[in-house]
Every structure is written in C-alpha cells, then in structure tokens.
Design an enzyme around this catalytic site. Structure first.
Site, PDB file in Angstrom:
ATOM      1  N   PRO A  38      12.105 -19.844  18.834  1.00 14.75           N
ATOM      2  CA  PRO A  38      12.272 -20.609  18.269  1.00 14.75           C
ATOM      3  C   PRO A  38      14.272 -21.777  19.122  1.00 14.75           C
ATOM      4  CG  PRO A  38      12.099 -18.749  16.794  1.00 14.75           C
ATOM      5  CD  PRO A  38      11.876 -18.681  18.444  1.00 14.75           C
TER       6      PRO A  38
ATOM      7  N   GLU B  93      12.500  -8.987  18.127  1.00 11.96           N
ATOM      8  CA  GLU B  93      13.787 -10.142  18.119  1.00 11.96           C
ATOM      9  C   GLU B  93      13.527 -11.288  19.266  1.00 11.96           C
ATOM     10  OE1 GLU B  93      15.569  -9.771  15.171  1.00 11.96           O
ATOM     11  OE2 GLU B  93      14.205  -7.981  15.342  1.00 11.96           O
TER      12      GLU B  93
ATOM     13  N   ARG C  30      -7.448 -31.096  18.882  1.00  5.78           N
ATOM     14  CA  ARG C  30      -8.513 -31.837  18.282  1.00  5.78           C
ATOM     15  C   ARG C  30      -7.456 -32.771  18.554  1.00  5.78           C
ATOM     16  NH1 ARG C  30      -4.727 -34.942  15.113  1.00  5.78           N
ATOM     17  NH2 ARG C  30      -6.103 -35.705  13.064  1.00  5.78           N
TER      18      ARG C  30
ATOM     19  N   ASP D  82      -3.582 -41.587  12.501  1.00  7.19           N
ATOM     20  CA  ASP D  82      -3.530 -39.937  12.354  1.00  7.19           C
ATOM     21  C   ASP D  82      -1.625 -40.701  11.431  1.00  7.19           C
ATOM     22  OD1 ASP D  82      -5.325 -38.464  12.090  1.00  7.19           O
ATOM     23  OD2 ASP D  82      -4.840 -37.228  14.274  1.00  7.19           O
TER      24      ASP D  82
HETATM   25  C1  4G3 Z   1      12.637 -14.573  18.745  1.00  4.97           C
HETATM   26  C2  4G3 Z   1       8.813 -18.995  17.662  1.00  4.97           C
HETATM   27  C3  4G3 Z   1      11.182 -14.832  17.722  1.00  4.97           C
HETATM   28  C4  4G3 Z   1      12.203 -15.281  19.827  1.00  4.97           C
HETATM   29  C5  4G3 Z   1       8.559 -17.647  17.088  1.00  4.97           C
HETATM   30  C6  4G3 Z   1       9.560 -15.346  19.626  1.00  4.97           C
HETATM   31  C7  4G3 Z   1       9.192 -19.115  15.284  1.00  4.97           C
HETATM   32  C8  4G3 Z   1       8.926 -19.798  16.719  1.00  4.97           C
HETATM   33  C9  4G3 Z   1      10.256 -14.879  18.491  1.00  4.97           C
HETATM   34  C10 4G3 Z   1      11.153 -15.168  20.978  1.00  4.97           C
HETATM   35  C11 4G3 Z   1       8.426 -16.669  16.463  1.00  4.97           C
HETATM   36  C12 4G3 Z   1       8.959 -21.245  16.426  1.00  4.97           C
HETATM   37  C13 4G3 Z   1       8.736 -14.923  17.871  1.00  4.97           C
HETATM   38  N1  4G3 Z   1      10.136 -17.451  15.970  1.00  4.97           N
HETATM   39  N2  4G3 Z   1       9.948 -21.522  15.978  1.00  4.97           N
HETATM   40  N3  4G3 Z   1       9.226 -15.580  16.429  1.00  4.97           N
HETATM   41  O1  4G3 Z   1       8.738 -21.742  17.642  1.00  4.97           O
HETATM   42  O2  4G3 Z   1      10.497 -15.910  21.805  1.00  4.97           O
END
Ligand code: 4G3
Length: 251
Positions: free
Chosen positions: A88, A115, A153, A168
C-alpha cells in the site's frame, strides 16, 4: 514475458494462472509464469517466514532472510527481470504503468503478508514498490494478480483483435461508452436508435460524445489532464453553446 510470483500461498496464484486469458496466453507461449513458495527458503523444522516487529506493536513482519533468498533465486533464473514489491506504500498503479511494465522481459512480483516486509528487503533487492489502490489487503497476492492481468492483456497476440486494447477505457483518458447487445428490447429498455442505423460515422460520433459525457460526469479530473482531439473539442464546444442557450432562456 516471464512472470515470477513470490508468495507463501502459491496455490492462490496457480489457480489464477490456470484460468481464462492468462491460461490461453500460456498455451500460446506468449508468456511464462511461475509461483515460488517463500516458505521453501525458510530455515528450521517450522519454516517460519514471519516474526514480531522490533519496537513492539501488533501484527507480524515478514522475516528478511527467506524473502532475500527467494528473490535472489528468482533473479538468477530470470536475470533481466524487474523486481516489484506489492505494498500500500507503493507508487499508484494505472494503465500507463501497465504499458510501461509490459516492455520488460520479465517481472518478479513479491507478495508480502502480515503487516508488511522487513524494510531492508526494499533497499537492495526491490526495484520498485507498487500499490493497486488506497486500501489494505491481507496479502500482496491479489495485487500481483491485478498487475499480471493488466499487463498480459497488453501483450500483442493475447487479446482477440489488435485494436481491442487500444480502444479500452483510460487508453485515451476517457471512460468507455455504453455497450449493448441483443435483444433490441430488454425489460422495457431499447437500444439507442443510432446503433442500429448502420451509419458508422454517426455511430462513432455518438460513442465519442457518450464517452465524453460519462467522463465529465463520473471522472472530471481525467478530462482536465487530457490532451483533446479536434472532434472532442467540437463536442465540448457544442455543449457550451447548448448550455449557453439554456442560461440565456432564464434571463
Ligand atoms: C503491508 C498491497 C501490507 C505492507 C499489499 C504488504 C494492499 C496492497 C502488505 C506490505 C497489501 C495494495 C500486504 N495490501 N494496495 N497487503 O496494492 O508490503
């Protein structure tokens, strides 16, 4: 193009690779994909891949050693690949980024769980951190699949027609126009008359106007960033004149 997904849940990735368009692309040998179980690189009887965070706090962090070994092993197998961590905290993913990623020989997609992953993994072993949107998932696997799907794709020969991908949403910063198929009348709603007229110039103009309308109403920020074509400017000017007439009628 080669995709390597590093995960503690390879079966999640394998079922995705075994279905639909991805499977077709694999059969046609346009791509190759493999999943690697990070746990296979963990030590000891229990093959532990996570641990408690330094400094305390809730949740677990992915240990760096198994992840580092898994990434190095994937890099050896596919040396010209780009290594991406799904998180994230990464750069937001979009259609432009999908096009850029489709130019690489291979992608190594690293899926964290818990986490997150130990920060030291990002510095030496990861080329880029990508996020698929502002939300948190239980793991990076779904994000990796989203990226593979969007990139695959775009590879020539994967979609039906060569034009399919270029038409698209987002390829031209516009949302797509509405689509209709048979029957002509469905639960009291008919297909717009223009689409059965057979007049292709008129159909093209209607579709462009419908795309602009939708984008203006639902995603106006896309239009502010967009480089307009002549026909698009003409449609916007026509709206201005029409709105001007409505305002004029009030005074
Ligand atoms: C925290 C990607 C959680 C750090 C992974 C990986 C959302 C996304 C995670 C980390 C995730 C996204 C695993 N959640 N928004 N969870 O792309 O490195």
């Amino acid at each position: 193009m080669t995709f390597t997904v590093l995960t503690i849940f390879p079966e999640l990735i394998d079922s995705f690779l075994d279905t639909g368009m991805i499977r077709k692309a694999l059969e046609k040998e346009l791509i190759s994909c493999s999943s690697v179980n990070i746990r296979d690189f963990a030590e000891g009887k229990h093959k532990v891949t996570d641990d408690r965070p330094y400094g305390g706090g809730c949740g677990m962090v992915m240990k760096p050693e198994p992840l580092a070994k898994a990434i190095r092993s994937a890099k050896e197998a596919s040396s010209s690949s780009k290594t991406i961590l799904l998180t994230p905290q990464g750069t937001p993913f979009n259609q432009k980024r999908a096009h850029h990623l489709s130019t690489y020989d291979g992608l190594i997609l690293v899926c964290g769980r818990y986490e997150g992953v130990d920060e030291r993994i990002c510095h030496e072993l990861v080329d880029e951190e990508i996020s698929i949107g502002d939300f948190v998932l239980t793991g990076g696997e779904l994000a990796a699949m989203v990226i593979i799907d969007a990139v695959v794709r775009l590879i020539p020969g994967v979609l039906g027609g060569a034009l399919s991908a270029s038409q698209d949403s987002f390829e031209d910063q516009l949302l797509e126009y509405p689509h209709y198929t048979r029957p002509y009348s469905f639960e009291g709603q008919d297909v717009p008359e223009v689409l059965i007229s057979g007049d292709h110039a008129r159909i093209d103009r209607w579709r462009l106007e419908a795309s602009l309308k939708r984008t203006f109403l639902r995603r106006p920020e896309l239009l502010s960033e967009k480089k307009m074509t002549r026909p698009e400017i003409d449609i916007l000017k026509k709206w201005c004149i029409e709105i001007g007439k409505i305002i004029q009628a009030q005074s």
